[in-house]
Design a protein around this motif. Structure first.
Motif, PDB file in Angstrom:
ATOM      1  N   HIS A   1      40.983  59.629  54.402  1.00 32.40           N
ATOM      2  CA  HIS A   1      40.702  60.654  55.412  1.00 32.40           C
ATOM      3  C   HIS A   1      41.242  60.301  56.797  1.00 32.40           C
ATOM      4  O   HIS A   1      41.354  61.158  57.659  1.00 32.40           O
TER       5      HIS A   1
ATOM      6  N   ASP B   1      44.006  62.615  57.940  1.00 32.37           N
ATOM      7  CA  ASP B   1      43.786  64.064  57.859  1.00 32.37           C
ATOM      8  C   ASP B   1      44.207  64.816  59.118  1.00 32.37           C
ATOM      9  O   ASP B   1      44.419  66.021  59.065  1.00 32.37           O
ATOM     10  N   THR B   2      44.319  64.125  60.235  1.00 36.03           N
ATOM     11  CA  THR B   2      44.718  64.779  61.489  1.00 36.03           C
ATOM     12  C   THR B   2      45.884  64.046  62.160  1.00 36.03           C
ATOM     13  O   THR B   2      46.110  64.214  63.355  1.00 36.03           O
ATOM     14  N   PHE B   3      46.649  63.275  61.395  1.00 36.80           N
ATOM     15  CA  PHE B   3      47.718  62.459  61.976  1.00 36.80           C
ATOM     16  C   PHE B   3      48.851  63.342  62.496  1.00 36.80           C
ATOM     17  O   PHE B   3      49.434  64.121  61.741  1.00 36.80           O
ATOM     18  N   PRO B   4      49.209  63.219  63.778  1.00 36.23           N
ATOM     19  CA  PRO B   4      50.284  64.037  64.351  1.00 36.23           C
ATOM     20  C   PRO B   4      51.633  63.776  63.672  1.00 36.23           C
ATOM     21  O   PRO B   4      52.008  62.638  63.430  1.00 36.23           O
TER      22      PRO B   4
ATOM     23  N   TYR C   1      55.226  60.649  51.691  1.00 40.82           N
ATOM     24  CA  TYR C   1      54.953  61.374  52.927  1.00 40.82           C
ATOM     25  C   TYR C   1      56.082  62.369  53.193  1.00 40.82           C
ATOM     26  O   TYR C   1      57.240  62.056  52.992  1.00 40.82           O
TER      27      TYR C   1
ATOM     28  N   CYS D   1      46.647  64.702  52.082  1.00 39.22           N
ATOM     29  CA  CYS D   1      46.441  65.001  53.501  1.00 39.22           C
ATOM     30  C   CYS D   1      47.554  65.964  53.893  1.00 39.22           C
ATOM     31  O   CYS D   1      48.701  65.772  53.494  1.00 39.22           O
TER      32      CYS D   1
ATOM     33  N   PRO E   1      47.895  67.671  57.446  1.00 36.26           N
ATOM     34  CA  PRO E   1      47.550  68.176  58.770  1.00 36.26           C
ATOM     35  C   PRO E   1      48.581  69.130  59.376  1.00 36.26           C
ATOM     36  O   PRO E   1      48.204  70.038  60.112  1.00 36.26           O
ATOM     37  N   GLU E   2      49.871  68.957  59.071  1.00 39.29           N
ATOM     38  CA  GLU E   2      50.892  69.832  59.651  1.00 39.29           C
ATOM     39  C   GLU E   2      51.808  70.402  58.562  1.00 39.29           C
ATOM     40  O   GLU E   2      53.008  70.572  58.766  1.00 39.29           O
ATOM     41  N   ARG E   3      51.212  70.722  57.432  1.00 41.47           N
ATOM     42  CA  ARG E   3      51.990  71.267  56.301  1.00 41.47           C
ATOM     43  C   ARG E   3      52.775  72.503  56.717  1.00 41.47           C
ATOM     44  O   ARG E   3      53.917  72.686  56.311  1.00 41.47           O
TER      45      ARG E   3
END
Length: 193
Positions: A28, A31-34, A59, A180, A182-184
């Protein structure tokens, strides 16, 4: 888009439950990694469509700055501390396409690395791979498909996430332990070549 993967091959008698627990407790954090479009926590077990036990996250980055921040950060250092510094492979994105099952959480993934022969025209080889990738993305059960190239070794990377058991296709098959994304939405749907 940039694709990146490292493979940690483990002993034949390794308890893969350790990897599952690691992913369940630490996954997790990204989940918000830029800059991270998708991280697929991938594993394969010896005897289950694989000759080896392996942890091999893949990734898809929206920009190289996110990839660089991860590689210099505490998450990657944790991997290095536990397993040694792995070789990090990376490819430049050629296409990213959402599949008919794009709303589903993937259960499996396939990865195929294909060399571009020196005798082949690069543009022709990439065009053929883009057509193949597009067809794969339209396959029932496909969540998303990415195509990328390593111009140092002239190798194509075909990567697909599946909502069900991956079809019998050439390449490596993985279980998706976690995803994860976050920016899909910033990965740039369609061709990038």
């Amino acid at each position: 888009m940039h694709a990146m993967q490292y493979e940690i091959t483990l002993p034949a008698d390794y308890d893969m439950g350790i990897i599952r627990t690691r992913v369940a407790t630490k996954g997790h954090f990204l989940d918000t990694f830029p800059g991270l479009g998708i991280k697929a926590y991938l594993a394969r077990e010896r005897g289950a469509h694989s000759p080896v036990n392996q942890y091999a996250p893949l990734y898809l980055w929206t920009a190289p700055e996110g990839m660089n921040a991860f590689l210099r950060g505490p998450g990657f250092q944790d991997v290095v501390d536990d397993f040694g510094r792995p070789e990090v492979q990376h490819w430049t994105g050629l296409s990213y396409t959402e599949g008919p099952a794009s709303g589903a959480l993937p259960r499996t993934a396939t990865r195929r690395r294909t060399p571009i022969p020196a005798s082949a025209a690069t543009a022709d080889a990439v065009e053929a791979a883009l057509e193949e990738s597009g067809a794969l993305a339209r396959t029932p059960g496909a969540v998303a498909t990415a195509l990328a190239v390593d111009p140092r070794h002239w190798e194509l990377l075909h990567f697909t996430l599946w909502a069900h058991d991956a079809p019998e296709t050439p390449g490596d098959r993985y279980e998706v332990l976690r995803l994860c994304m976050p920016e899909r939405g910033k990965l740039g749907e369609g061709r990038q070549w």
